[in-house]
Design a protein around this motif. Sequence first.
Motif, PDB file in Angstrom:
ATOM      1  N   VAL A   5       0.808  -1.214   0.000  1.00 18.65           N
ATOM      2  CA  VAL A   5       0.000   0.000   0.000  1.00 18.65           C
ATOM      3  C   VAL A   5       0.849   1.275   0.000  1.00 18.65           C
ATOM      4  O   VAL A   5       0.879   2.015  -0.973  1.00 18.65           O
ATOM      5  N   CYS A   6       1.583   1.519   1.107  1.00 22.68           N
ATOM      6  CA  CYS A   6       2.136   2.872   1.297  1.00 22.68           C
ATOM      7  C   CYS A   6       3.420   3.130   0.502  1.00 22.68           C
ATOM      8  O   CYS A   6       3.790   4.263   0.276  1.00 22.68           O
ATOM      9  N   ARG A   7       4.139   2.132   0.126  1.00 25.71           N
ATOM     10  CA  ARG A   7       5.377   2.206  -0.651  1.00 25.71           C
ATOM     11  C   ARG A   7       6.553   2.750   0.146  1.00 25.71           C
ATOM     12  O   ARG A   7       7.634   2.929  -0.390  1.00 25.71           O
ATOM     13  N   VAL A  15       5.784   1.956   6.127  1.00 25.31           N
ATOM     14  CA  VAL A  15       5.039   2.164   7.373  1.00 25.31           C
ATOM     15  C   VAL A  15       3.696   1.432   7.466  1.00 25.31           C
ATOM     16  O   VAL A  15       3.114   1.377   8.543  1.00 25.31           O
ATOM     17  N   CYS A  16       3.208   0.866   6.350  1.00 27.05           N
ATOM     18  CA  CYS A  16       1.889   0.240   6.439  1.00 27.05           C
ATOM     19  C   CYS A  16       1.970  -1.252   6.748  1.00 27.05           C
ATOM     20  O   CYS A  16       1.002  -1.849   7.185  1.00 27.05           O
ATOM     21  N   ARG A  69       3.933  -6.187  21.858  1.00 23.13           N
ATOM     22  CA  ARG A  69       2.810  -5.288  22.152  1.00 23.13           C
ATOM     23  C   ARG A  69       2.339  -5.498  23.592  1.00 23.13           C
ATOM     24  O   ARG A  69       1.910  -4.555  24.258  1.00 23.13           O
ATOM     25  N   SER A 128      -8.155  -3.466   2.466  1.00 22.19           N
ATOM     26  CA  SER A 128      -7.003  -4.334   2.711  1.00 22.19           C
ATOM     27  C   SER A 128      -7.076  -4.804   4.156  1.00 22.19           C
ATOM     28  O   SER A 128      -8.037  -5.441   4.520  1.00 22.19           O
ATOM     29  N   LEU A 129      -6.063  -4.512   4.983  1.00 26.04           N
ATOM     30  CA  LEU A 129      -6.146  -4.850   6.396  1.00 26.04           C
ATOM     31  C   LEU A 129      -6.248  -3.542   7.179  1.00 26.04           C
ATOM     32  O   LEU A 129      -5.828  -2.495   6.686  1.00 26.04           O
ATOM     33  N   ASN A 150      -4.752  -1.731   9.359  1.00 21.88           N
ATOM     34  CA  ASN A 150      -3.725  -0.704   9.545  1.00 21.88           C
ATOM     35  C   ASN A 150      -3.064  -0.235   8.255  1.00 21.88           C
ATOM     36  O   ASN A 150      -2.189   0.628   8.280  1.00 21.88           O
ATOM     37  N   ASN A 151      -3.500  -0.797   7.122  1.00 18.85           N
ATOM     38  CA  ASN A 151      -2.899  -0.398   5.848  1.00 18.85           C
ATOM     39  C   ASN A 151      -3.607   0.826   5.292  1.00 18.85           C
ATOM     40  O   ASN A 151      -4.113   0.826   4.182  1.00 18.85           O
ATOM     41  N   CYS A 207      -1.330   6.066   8.533  1.00 14.56           N
ATOM     42  CA  CYS A 207      -0.033   5.669   9.095  1.00 14.56           C
ATOM     43  C   CYS A 207       1.112   6.475   8.502  1.00 14.56           C
ATOM     44  O   CYS A 207       2.212   6.506   9.045  1.00 14.56           O
ATOM     45  N   MET A 208       0.873   7.159   7.382  1.00 17.79           N
ATOM     46  CA  MET A 208       1.951   7.919   6.748  1.00 17.79           C
ATOM     47  C   MET A 208       2.076   9.339   7.291  1.00 17.79           C
ATOM     48  O   MET A 208       3.026  10.040   6.961  1.00 17.79           O
ATOM     49  N   LEU A 241       0.984   6.763  12.551  1.00 11.17           N
ATOM     50  CA  LEU A 241       1.141   5.316  12.790  1.00 11.17           C
ATOM     51  C   LEU A 241       0.703   4.961  14.204  1.00 11.17           C
ATOM     52  O   LEU A 241      -0.072   4.019  14.416  1.00 11.17           O
ATOM     53  N   HIS A 262      -2.585   2.667  15.186  1.00 15.08           N
ATOM     54  CA  HIS A 262      -2.458   1.369  15.852  1.00 15.08           C
ATOM     55  C   HIS A 262      -3.122   1.363  17.232  1.00 15.08           C
ATOM     56  O   HIS A 262      -3.684   0.352  17.649  1.00 15.08           O
ATOM     57  N   TYR A 274      -6.726   0.912  16.621  1.00 13.57           N
ATOM     58  CA  TYR A 274      -6.993  -0.487  16.254  1.00 13.57           C
ATOM     59  C   TYR A 274      -7.029  -1.372  17.504  1.00 13.57           C
ATOM     60  O   TYR A 274      -7.956  -2.176  17.669  1.00 13.57           O
ATOM     61  N   GLU A 305     -10.440  -6.934   3.550  1.00 15.16           N
ATOM     62  CA  GLU A 305     -10.346  -7.236   2.119  1.00 15.16           C
ATOM     63  C   GLU A 305     -11.720  -7.231   1.439  1.00 15.16           C
ATOM     64  O   GLU A 305     -12.097  -8.151   0.730  1.00 15.16           O
ATOM     65  N   GLY A 363      -0.258   6.329  -0.828  1.00 16.62           N
ATOM     66  CA  GLY A 363      -0.205   4.907  -1.137  1.00 16.62           C
ATOM     67  C   GLY A 363      -1.032   4.610  -2.376  1.00 16.62           C
ATOM     68  O   GLY A 363      -1.634   5.509  -2.968  1.00 16.62           O
ATOM     69  N   ILE A 364      -1.088   3.318  -2.733  1.00 11.66           N
ATOM     70  CA  ILE A 364      -1.701   2.978  -4.021  1.00 11.66           C
ATOM     71  C   ILE A 364      -3.242   2.969  -3.990  1.00 11.66           C
ATOM     72  O   ILE A 364      -3.862   2.922  -5.034  1.00 11.66           O
TER      73      ILE A 364
END
Lengths: 236, 531
Positions: free
Chosen positions: A48-50, A53-54, A158, B34-35, B37-38, B42-43, B128, B132, B135, B148, B200-201
């Motif tokens: 995803v993030c490239r 971090v993801c 964690r 997706s999942l 945390n994706n 997070c960026m 990030l 998390h 989550y 998904e 991201g994509i």
Amino acid sequence: MIKIKRFDRKKEPNSVTMEYPITEGLNLLALFYKLKSTLDPSLSFTGVCRSGVCGSCSVMVNGKPTLACSYTPKSGDLIEPLDYHPVKRDLIVDKTKALHTLNQAQTWIHKTNNIPRDTQNLHRIERQSNCILCSSCFASCPVMAVNSDFLGPFALTRALRYTTDSLELQPLDTLTAIQQNGVWDCTLCGECTAVCPQGIDPKMDIMNMRSKSVQNGFDDPTLANMSFGFDFTQGF
Amino acid sequence: MTTDVLIIGSGGAGLSAALSAKEQGADVIVACKSLPNNAQTCMAQGGINASFDINEIDTHISDTLRSSHGLGSEQMTRTMCENSAIAIEWLASIGVPFSLDEKDNLAKRFMGGASQKRTYYAQDYTGLKILHTLYDNCLKNGVIFKNERLLLNLIVQDKTVQGATFLDITTGEIEAIYAKSVVIATGGYSTVYHGFTTNGIGSTGDGIASIIRAGGVASDLEFVQFHPTALKKSSILVSEAARGEGGYLVNSEGERFVNELAPRDEVARAITREINNGKGVFLDLRHLRREKLTELLPQEMKLCRLHEGIDMATELIPIKPAAHYTMGGIEVNDSLETRDIKGCFAVGECSNAHVHGANRLGGNSLLEIIALGRMAGINASKFEPKTTAKNQEQLLKDKHFISGVYNFTNQINFYEKREFLGKILYHNAGVIRNEIGLKGVLAAVRQMQKEFTFMGISDKSKDNNTNLVEFIEFGNTLEVVEMLLVGALHRTESRGAHYREDFNSENETFRSHSMFWKEDGVLCASFEEAK
């Protein structure tokens, strides 16, 4: 050329290793995207993030869990899906079971203390809270081969992050949850620490969780199982 | 499948909404493509703005409104800023490890455009760590995740939402999740600038496209913030800190051409002009020396080496501006309910709550997803639909559509079109725009819409088909881009992030929002005066 191990449960044989050309200057994830859009749209992977971090693009590179977006491919590399995760298709794996370890370990604050943290306490949980849940540590852990119920490194890191947090008033809840198939099942081999892209040290965290467990009255089963050839109960 | 509140998207906005809806006693399902945390959250490195007393709140509001160039709603901005202290205290209480100052108070710093220090952070990983922690709290509170699942369409009857349809990517099945209310939190659309975005994509505007198809309204889509310094080849972000620490911007003749610390849009325009004049543009950090760079910008050093093969201590870093954040989105009212569709709420980058206007203030995006995210969850959990009818029609239609996609002729490779579209959008509807360029791209987009059924997928597998996922995302891209272009074309002025070289100043008659909706499948647009 790199080799990618591909998997399709509907095909016969369902697993084949195929060779693909490398493009100079592309990291492995960018290369996957290029191959998919120009050569083979059926090549399946996640990312995803490239930028690391993801946590979605980890794969095995020559047997070592690696973030595809942070790796420059070299000729001859073998790319496979993450170990110890059921493979869905090609490099896509099912992370359901791995992520479920967070539920099992109850990695959260159960009851909040109203007194805020101090810097010292913060520093003890900062690195652990950089985890991106890429599951690289889980895929590197040899315990998984013999005990698939093992909680694995990221859940235990964690667990340390939350039981150490001064905001948590009930650390015993998490500590209790990680006694079975948890802290004592680790072999302390350090593979997880070696593969973490975030520089986290789950091995050290697990050792700290062991001390914490003993301090809180839990038994160390590794001692109970240890025999030195003497039977202390009979006296000498 | 049925629930009280269906949340689509698992970034910071979606998870904040999920937790607050759950606190209200609602059953909650979070569906994400997706999942959990994706997500783009997070960026986010910089931090989250918060204001604690009346003076701070007032300055926060005026900074935000100034940055919005007349398009920010004072009412919504006030709501966001007044809730900022509660938002950050809530985050801290559920465990977000915010950085501390020497007195063990939450540390804060300046960000661009701010007249006070109000940005709280957690090292360089603010987004990030927030994501998390949210989550972990969702797991604690029994929020159900459907991972998904790619959003296809909203299920709407009598202008009221009943749920949404999804492609279960793992199985390839089309399913409906019915709910009393829906929160769309699917993120922005920067990835329509394929190859020219720091995102991201997955930021393909799926939620915005779905609202338009369902009869709702989107607004202000022409406002896209471009970050001045992305790596030239990969578009990976080089943080503003690089210029903050004293980095220079130079062209291929070695000349400095702009004050590096000017606002983002000004710097991005100056860089684009150099590039349009055939020059390369570079970030020069060599004078800061290796020791200092290793200490101050370790992440950036690593990214430059990996993505560009550059050692920033000895070499110039080739850069370009890249699409970074989208201000426009789903039009919502002051309760975050979407216009024309009852029971449907939208929050975060996919929405236009009129808190960013024509340009976003740094540190307000994380604030929006938390403060307004929680508000969306509460409002959604309180919504009571008049009927609990479950319209099956949409599900049947979507099953039919997806099976149809497998039979599309695939005579045109959509990946080529996606790349081409990213390129022409960037060069003609990017940092600097003009009528001829915009019209050209719009014609190309409408052509691609006509050709859509001649595109298609070559991977015919039913399960785990990411070729199909990307094709549907491309369909959404074409919907969103058409609106972006129409807005940019009709807004014959320059305001905030939207810059027209043929109309290069702000025009009071355009102190208004562009509005988009569909009638009988045809895109309609108008301007509506800003409040």
